[in-house]
Design an enzyme around this catalytic site. Structure first.
Site, mmCIF file in Angstrom:
data_model
loop_
_atom_site.group_PDB
_atom_site.id
_atom_site.type_symbol
_atom_site.label_atom_id
_atom_site.label_comp_id
_atom_site.label_asym_id
_atom_site.label_seq_id
_atom_site.Cartn_x
_atom_site.Cartn_y
_atom_site.Cartn_z
ATOM 1 N N ASP A 1 -9.869 2.555 -3.044
ATOM 2 C CA ASP A 1 -8.762 2.385 -2.101
ATOM 3 C C ASP A 1 -7.811 3.572 -2.253
ATOM 4 O O ASP A 1 -8.233 4.721 -2.162
ATOM 5 C CB ASP A 1 -8.074 1.040 -2.355
ATOM 6 C CG ASP A 1 -7.340 0.497 -1.141
ATOM 7 O OD1 ASP A 1 -6.734 1.293 -0.403
ATOM 8 O OD2 ASP A 1 -7.351 -0.725 -0.923
ATOM 9 N N GLU B 1 0.845 -1.199 0.000
ATOM 10 C CA GLU B 1 0.000 0.000 0.000
ATOM 11 C C GLU B 1 0.877 1.245 0.000
ATOM 12 O O GLU B 1 2.102 1.169 0.069
ATOM 13 C CB GLU B 1 -0.892 0.016 1.253
ATOM 14 C CG GLU B 1 -2.381 -0.149 0.971
ATOM 15 C CD GLU B 1 -3.062 1.149 0.592
ATOM 16 O OE1 GLU B 1 -2.385 2.037 0.016
ATOM 17 O OE2 GLU B 1 -4.273 1.281 0.834
ATOM 18 N N ASN C 1 -9.447 5.763 3.687
ATOM 19 C CA ASN C 1 -8.389 5.356 2.779
ATOM 20 C C ASN C 1 -8.034 6.470 1.809
ATOM 21 O O ASN C 1 -8.832 7.363 1.525
ATOM 22 C CB ASN C 1 -8.840 4.127 1.973
ATOM 23 C CG ASN C 1 -7.858 2.991 2.057
ATOM 24 O OD1 ASN C 1 -6.646 3.187 2.074
ATOM 25 N ND2 ASN C 1 -8.377 1.770 2.114
#
Length: 294
Positions: free
Chosen positions: A204, A20, A153
Site C-alpha cells: 500500500d 491514508e 498506490n
C-alpha cells in the site's frame, strides 16, 4: 529481521474508515480519511488532537502542499486533480477518471523533488487493469503516465527524484520506475522491484528513508517492510492493526507514523483505523511541494 508490535503507540485513536496518505510537511503531520473526504493535521503527536482542515463530499485520496501558497494543497480527489483552498473550495485541473469506462476514483499521491504531483487511480469495484498513474506538471497539465494498473498506490521517490516506486496493491507488485527529473518522463519500462506472495499482504503506502531504503505498508498483513534499494528485504515490523495503509518517517525524531483502516476488518479493535507511531533507527524527509504556476 522481524520486530513485534509491542513498541507501537496509538497517536490518534481508531475510528477512521480508511486513513491514508500520511505526510510530514511544515512542522506537522497531515493525512486523509479517503472515503469521508476529510483532511487532518497533527502538530504534536504526543497530544492526540488532530485538527480537521477540510471535508469534501467526494473521496480524498491524498494531498501535497503547494509551494509558496500556505494553506493550499494539490489534491487527488474524486475523479481528478484539484487545488484545495483553506476554505475547502476545489479548483479542478482535470478529471481524467470521468472519461474511463468504469466508475473510478483517485487514490494515493505525492509530489516529487522536481515539484510535480503524481497520483494513482482505481475502479470503485476493483476492476483489474482499470487504474492509472497520472502526473500533474507545474503548468497544471495532467498527463496519464501508466495504465493497466488495478489499484495504483503509494508513489514514493528517492531524494534525487530519479527513481519512483509504485505499488499495484491488488497485484501484490512494487514497481521501480526510472524518471527523468528534467521532463518527468519515465525512462524505459518499469521493472518489478518486489512481488509479494499470497499471505504476505498487499503493498500500500510507501516512503523512502534518508538511507534510500523503501518502507512499505502491507495491507492485510499487519506489517511494515523495509527494503534495501538493491532489493533485499531488511526488516519486517509488525503493527497492531491488520490494514496499515501508509507510512511516514519523521524528518527529525526517528519515528514512523502509520495510518490504518477499519475498512474490511471483520472484528475491528481500537487500533483498527488509528494512527500509530513506532520508534525506528532512521529518519525521513519532509514532503515535497507541487511547484505550480497557477
Amino acid at each position: 529481521m522481524t520486530s513485534t508490535a509491542g513498541l507501537a503507540t496509538v497517536v490518534v485513536g481508531g475510528g477512521y474508515e480508511l486513513a491514508e496518505g500520511g505526510r510530514w510537511t511544515d512542522g506537522r503531520y497531515v493525512y486523509v480519511d479517503i472515503l469521508s473526504g476529510r483532511l487532518f493535521e497533527l502538530h504534536d503527536d504526543t497530544e492526540p488532537a488532530p485538527r480537521q482542515l477540510a471535508r469534501l463530499d467526494i473521496p480524498l485520496g491524498a494531498v501535497a502542499p503547494v509551494g509558496d501558497r500556505p494553506d493550499m494543497w494539490i489534491a487527488a480527489a474524486g475523479t481528478g486533480i484539484a487545488l484545495l483552498t483553506a476554505d475547502g473550495t476545489l479548483e479542478w485541473l482535470d478529471r481524467p477518471e470521468d472519461r474511463t469506462p468504469v466508475p473510478s476514483r483517485m487514490n494515493d499521491g505525492v509530489a516529487d523533488p522536481a515539484g510535480r504531483f503524481w497520483a494513482g487511480s482505481m475502479a470503485h469495484d476493483g476492476t483489474p487493469g482499470a487504474g492509472s498513474l497520472y502526473r500533474t506538471d507545474p503548468d497544471g497539465t495532467v498527463v496519464r503516465v501508466l495504465d493497466g494498473l488495478t489499484i495504483a498506490n503509494g508513489p514514493a521517490f528517492t531524494a534525487d527524484g530519479t527513481t519512483m516506486y509504485l505499488a499495484d496493491t491488488a497485484a501484490g507488485t512494487i514497481l521501480r520506475c526510472r524518471v527523468d527529473p528534467a521532463s518527468g518522463d519515465l525512462s524505459g519500462v518499469p521493472e518489478t522491484f518486489a512481488q509479494l506472495r499470497d499471505g504476505e499482504g498487499s503493498p500500500d503506502g510507501m516512503t523512502v528513508d534518508e538511507e534510500g531504503c523503501l518502507w512499505v505498508a502491507l495491507w492485510g498483513a499487519g506489517a511494515i517492510r523495509r527494503y534495501h534499494p538493491d532489493g533485499p528485504l531488511l526488516r519486517t515490523l509488525a503493527v497492531p492493526a491488520p490494514h496499515p495503509t501508509s507510512v511516514c518517517l519523521h524528518p527529525d525524531g526517528n519515528r514512523l507514523f502509520v495510518t490504518t483502516a477499519r475498512y474490511g476488518v471483520k472484528r475491528p479493535t481500537t487500533t483498527s483505523g488509528a494512527v500509530l507511531s513506532v520508534p525506528v533507527p532512521v529518519r525521513g524527509t519532509a514532503a515535497c511541494s507541487w511547484r505550480g504556476r497557477r
